[in-house]
Each structure stands twice: as C-alpha cells, then as structure tokens.
Motif scaffolding. Sequence first.
Motif, PDB file in Angstrom:
ATOM      1  N   LYS A 170       1.046  -1.246   0.083  1.00 17.73           N
ATOM      2  CA  LYS A 170      -0.086  -0.116  -0.262  1.00 17.73           C
ATOM      3  C   LYS A 170       1.177   1.190   0.009  1.00 17.73           C
ATOM      4  N   VAL A 171       1.983   1.205   0.727  1.00 17.77           N
ATOM      5  CA  VAL A 171       2.913   2.156   0.313  1.00 17.77           C
ATOM      6  C   VAL A 171       4.039   3.147  -0.060  1.00 17.77           C
ATOM      7  N   GLU A 172       4.163   1.890  -1.532  1.00 19.28           N
ATOM      8  CA  GLU A 172       4.407   1.753  -2.553  1.00 19.28           C
ATOM      9  C   GLU A 172       5.815   2.158  -2.260  1.00 19.28           C
ATOM     10  N   PRO A 173       7.015   1.139  -1.786  1.00 22.25           N
ATOM     11  CA  PRO A 173       8.458   1.550  -1.493  1.00 22.25           C
ATOM     12  C   PRO A 173       9.419   1.720  -2.671  1.00 22.25           C
ATOM     13  N   LEU A 174       9.894   2.511  -2.417  1.00 18.33           N
ATOM     14  CA  LEU A 174      10.566   2.930  -4.258  1.00 18.33           C
ATOM     15  C   LEU A 174      12.052   1.868  -4.466  1.00 18.33           C
ATOM     16  N   GLY A 175      12.310   1.213  -5.178  1.00 20.55           N
ATOM     17  CA  GLY A 175      13.520   0.164  -6.111  1.00 20.55           C
ATOM     18  C   GLY A 175      14.447   0.772  -4.625  1.00 20.55           C
ATOM     19  N   SER A 176      14.755   1.408  -4.525  1.00 16.54           N
ATOM     20  CA  SER A 176      16.140   1.379  -3.911  1.00 16.54           C
ATOM     21  C   SER A 176      16.185   0.871  -1.919  1.00 16.54           C
ATOM     22  N   ALA A 177      14.701   1.221  -2.013  1.00 16.02           N
ATOM     23  CA  ALA A 177      14.935   0.318  -0.860  1.00 16.02           C
ATOM     24  C   ALA A 177      14.876  -1.242  -0.748  1.00 16.02           C
ATOM     25  N   LYS A 178      15.982  -1.279   0.365  1.00 10.69           N
ATOM     26  CA  LYS A 178      16.469  -3.057   0.404  1.00 10.69           C
ATOM     27  C   LYS A 178      16.142  -3.320   2.043  1.00 10.69           C
ATOM     28  N   TYR A 179      16.141  -2.577   2.363  1.00  3.29           N
ATOM     29  CA  TYR A 179      15.830  -2.782   3.965  1.00  3.29           C
ATOM     30  C   TYR A 179      14.473  -2.224   4.823  1.00  3.29           C
ATOM     31  N   VAL A 180      14.554  -3.139   5.464  1.00  2.00           N
ATOM     32  CA  VAL A 180      12.881  -2.127   6.397  1.00  2.00           C
ATOM     33  C   VAL A 180      13.767  -2.451   7.824  1.00  2.00           C
ATOM     34  N   GLU A 181      13.681  -0.849   8.665  1.00  2.48           N
ATOM     35  CA  GLU A 181      13.651  -0.844  10.141  1.00  2.48           C
ATOM     36  C   GLU A 181      12.512  -0.326  10.552  1.00  2.48           C
ATOM     37  N   PHE A 182      11.917  -1.365  11.945  1.00  5.92           N
ATOM     38  CA  PHE A 182      10.929  -1.292  12.523  1.00  5.92           C
ATOM     39  C   PHE A 182      11.227  -0.679  13.899  1.00  5.92           C
ATOM     40  N   VAL A 183      10.588   0.526  14.323  1.00  6.88           N
ATOM     41  CA  VAL A 183      10.991   1.436  15.382  1.00  6.88           C
ATOM     42  C   VAL A 183       9.812   0.511  16.441  1.00  6.88           C
ATOM     43  N   THR A 184       9.861   0.327  17.593  1.00  5.61           N
ATOM     44  CA  THR A 184       9.219   0.562  18.651  1.00  5.61           C
ATOM     45  C   THR A 184       9.393   1.774  20.018  1.00  5.61           C
ATOM     46  N   LEU A 185       7.755   1.959  20.596  1.00  5.63           N
ATOM     47  CA  LEU A 185       7.631   2.472  21.561  1.00  5.63           C
ATOM     48  C   LEU A 185       8.728   2.810  22.929  1.00  5.63           C
ATOM     49  N   ALA A 186       9.848   4.275  22.731  1.00  7.98           N
ATOM     50  CA  ALA A 186      10.231   4.200  23.853  1.00  7.98           C
ATOM     51  C   ALA A 186      10.390   5.600  25.312  1.00  7.98           C
ATOM     52  N   ASP A 187       9.453   5.001  25.760  1.00  5.07           N
ATOM     53  CA  ASP A 187       8.765   6.246  26.973  1.00  5.07           C
ATOM     54  C   ASP A 187       9.086   6.420  28.365  1.00  5.07           C
ATOM     55  N   PRO A 188      10.306   7.138  28.559  1.00  4.23           N
ATOM     56  CA  PRO A 188      10.730   6.911  29.872  1.00  4.23           C
ATOM     57  C   PRO A 188       9.974   6.622  30.658  1.00  4.23           C
ATOM     58  N   LYS A 189       9.000   7.897  30.764  1.00  9.30           N
ATOM     59  CA  LYS A 189       7.299   8.148  31.946  1.00  9.30           C
ATOM     60  C   LYS A 189       7.307   6.236  32.220  1.00  9.30           C
ATOM     61  N   THR A 190       6.238   6.525  31.014  1.00 12.80           N
ATOM     62  CA  THR A 190       5.870   4.465  31.934  1.00 12.80           C
ATOM     63  C   THR A 190       6.699   3.596  31.820  1.00 12.80           C
ATOM     64  N   MET A 191       7.758   3.544  30.680  1.00 14.39           N
ATOM     65  CA  MET A 191       9.110   2.089  30.748  1.00 14.39           C
ATOM     66  C   MET A 191       9.802   2.411  31.817  1.00 14.39           C
ATOM     67  N   PRO A 192      10.393   1.588  32.982  1.00 16.91           N
ATOM     68  CA  PRO A 192      10.990   1.802  33.911  1.00 16.91           C
ATOM     69  C   PRO A 192      12.777   1.563  33.160  1.00 16.91           C
ATOM     70  N   GLY A 193      12.571   0.667  32.323  1.00 21.29           N
ATOM     71  CA  GLY A 193      13.664  -0.120  31.549  1.00 21.29           C
ATOM     72  C   GLY A 193      14.346   0.908  30.738  1.00 21.29           C
ATOM     73  N   VAL A 194      13.251   1.787  29.648  1.00 19.75           N
ATOM     74  CA  VAL A 194      14.262   2.275  29.083  1.00 19.75           C
ATOM     75  C   VAL A 194      14.463   3.229  29.261  1.00 19.75           C
ATOM     76  N   ARG A 195      14.860   3.352  31.413  1.00 15.20           N
ATOM     77  CA  ARG A 195      15.336   5.006  32.112  1.00 15.20           C
ATOM     78  C   ARG A 195      16.983   3.967  32.192  1.00 15.20           C
ATOM     79  N   SER A 196      17.323   3.039  31.709  1.00 15.67           N
ATOM     80  CA  SER A 196      18.256   2.150  32.128  1.00 15.67           C
ATOM     81  C   SER A 196      19.497   1.772  31.296  1.00 15.67           C
ATOM     82  N   SER A 197      20.487   1.800  31.283  1.00 16.87           N
ATOM     83  CA  SER A 197      20.997   1.144  29.703  1.00 16.87           C
ATOM     84  C   SER A 197      21.445   0.123  29.002  1.00 16.87           C
ATOM     85  N   VAL A 198      20.111  -0.828  29.370  1.00 14.69           N
ATOM     86  CA  VAL A 198      20.524  -2.564  29.350  1.00 14.69           C
ATOM     87  C   VAL A 198      20.502  -2.335  27.757  1.00 14.69           C
ATOM     88  N   LEU A 199      19.820  -1.350  27.251  1.00 10.95           N
ATOM     89  CA  LEU A 199      20.322  -1.121  25.693  1.00 10.95           C
ATOM     90  C   LEU A 199      20.328  -0.355  25.379  1.00 10.95           C
TER      91      LEU A 199
END
Length: 332
Positions: A170-199
Amino acid sequence: MLIKTDFHGFVHPTSSDITPPTAYQSRRDMIRLMASGVAGAALASWVGREALAQGWVPPGQHTPLSASKSAVAGALTMEKVTPYKDASTYNNLYEFGTDKSDPAQYAQAMAISPWSVEIEGLVKKPGRFALEALQKLSAQEERIYRLRCVEGWSMVIPWVGYSLAELIRKVEPLGSAKYVEFVTLADPKTMPGVRSSVLDWPYVEGLRMDEAMHPLTLLAFGMYGEALPKQNGAPLRLVVPWKYGFKSGKSLVKIRFTENQPMTAWGRAAPREYGFYSNVNPNVDHPRWSQATERRIGEDGLFAKKRKTLLFNGYDAQVGQMYAGMDLKKFF
Ligand code: MTE
C-alpha cells in the motif's frame, strides 16, 4: 484462520489438537474484540474452528487459496497451543524490566490509545497511519505459529493479524529500498527499563525487503482471539516465525524503508551474539550456548526431555529459498 485445504497438503487436526474453545471464545471476549477491531478475524477463526470440529467447511472456505495464502496455510502448525496464561506472563519486553514476569506486571501503565505508526524513508506514500486505519487495511486472520526465543525456549501462539506485505504494498516502496527498519515505543515516563542502560533505546529491529514481504511475516494486532495484551506488544507488533523471537518487535511506532542494513538494538549491544539475520538454526550456536534444543513453555516440565530445534524453526519449506547460497554461519 484454520483453513481446511484438502488439496494443499494441510494436515487436519483431530478434535483433541484443537485448543479448547472455552479458552478464548466466550461471548465476553467477542464483545471485547468488537471494541478492539479484531472481531472480524476472531469471528472468521471461530467459524473455521467450529467447522473443523463438526467436519463441515463453510462454502466460502472452498475457494482456492492464492499463492501467498497457501504458503501460509502450509506453514500453520497443529501443535498444541501454549496456554494463554503462559504466553501472557512469561515475556520479554525489556522496556519494562528483564525478568520474565516484569512485562505482565508493569506494562499495564503503557498508554496505547491513541496510537499511530509513522512510515518513512524510501517509500512513495510516507505518512502517519492511525491504528484504526492499519487494523482495517486488510482482512485479519488467525495464524498459529511457533515462536522460538534465542534463550532456548519456545511457544505455540495463535496470532491475529495480516501479512506485513499487505501494508508494504500500500505504501509503495521505491526500488532503492532494500531493508525495512522497525522502531518500537520508548517512553521513559511509563517504561522503567528505558531509564536503564540495558539496551540503547528505542528497541530497533530490521528485515531484508524479501523477508519483510514474505507472506509468513505477520503484522499482529491480537492473539488467542483477543486484542494483544500490553506485555505481548499491544497495540501492534511483528511476528517473524522463522527467526529468533527478538526480531519480532513489539509496540511498533515507526517503519522505515532504507537502502542500507539497519543497525539493530541487539546488534549494537552484542554484535558477536546477535546477528542481523538471526534465523533459527540448530547448527549455529550462540557463542555462549547451544541452539540445538529447546524447552516448550507450559507443556514440558522442567525435567522433561527437550525438543530438537528445527532449521528456520520448522519453516524451511516456506523460507529456505531466501537464503540459498548464503553461509548461515557467517550471516547468523
Ligand atoms: N520488542 C520490544 N519492543 N522489546 C523487547 O524487549 N523482546 C523480544 C521480542 N520483541 C522485545 C521485543 C524477544 S527477546 C522475544 S523472545 C519476543 O518479543 C517475545 O514475545 P512474547 O513475549 O510475546 O512471547
């Protein structure tokens, strides 16, 4: 959806293989689904299951499957489904802590409404898509997939969603698109792990374009006929069943099309241990442990014999061709 396909090599379940309907078919569940937009799929899967139980197939299900649908049908497992309680309390979601019980305990603080996903990068139709629009983009169906975690355990989960390929087209990737990156939510207010340096947050994952377009790659909104619990990646996540579980990012907020291989959160944290491909492979050990066997959560007791891990988690027939000629020890 459990599709009865006499002519597509699908193994019919016996009634004892089918998860007891009481687990996720109550009227109350259906009402909850109506509110969450997963209802169509749940209803379809309920009809399918009822039909199988009664040895009867609704007329609509006799229609021949498309090539991608039959690839999916051939991959659906008839193994015993992991109890819902295990699948929703034994989780990895480091944003809420590193203990298996942390996500179920702490993820309830995460706000999932309103929710939208930004689609950007090398694509003709970038934009921000509301969750409701994504839910309606294509027909959702139930797919029972094995999930094998890199830590050496596995589950069998009935997911609800549609092939990510539907959205990508539906979103029609260009011919030059070879990979897809997925980013997930990082909300330090509600996610205690995001305040740590584990990742190095946010949690980022990636797939090669052909992997992202493979019909088995699922954009999931539900499991067990219900909307996803927060600890399992609400309101939407990826499920890539032939790869170790960490490739399946939860609570997606961004999908980016790129020319170069994305740097992933685990690749940044421990590049020798977590390669970009991370295909399930009993012949390629993790540097610190063997990947030859696995423990099935909820089914096998602690002292039960372990199962042999299968190449590509048992999906070799469907996905093996994508890696033909590649040295899987090098591209682990
Ligand atoms: N997604 C995010 N955002 N954060 C995580 O820590 N853990 C991954 C993956 N997706 C993770 C994530 C790992 S290691 C696994 S095994 C699966 O989610 C587990 O999914 P499940 O809890 O639904 O079984």
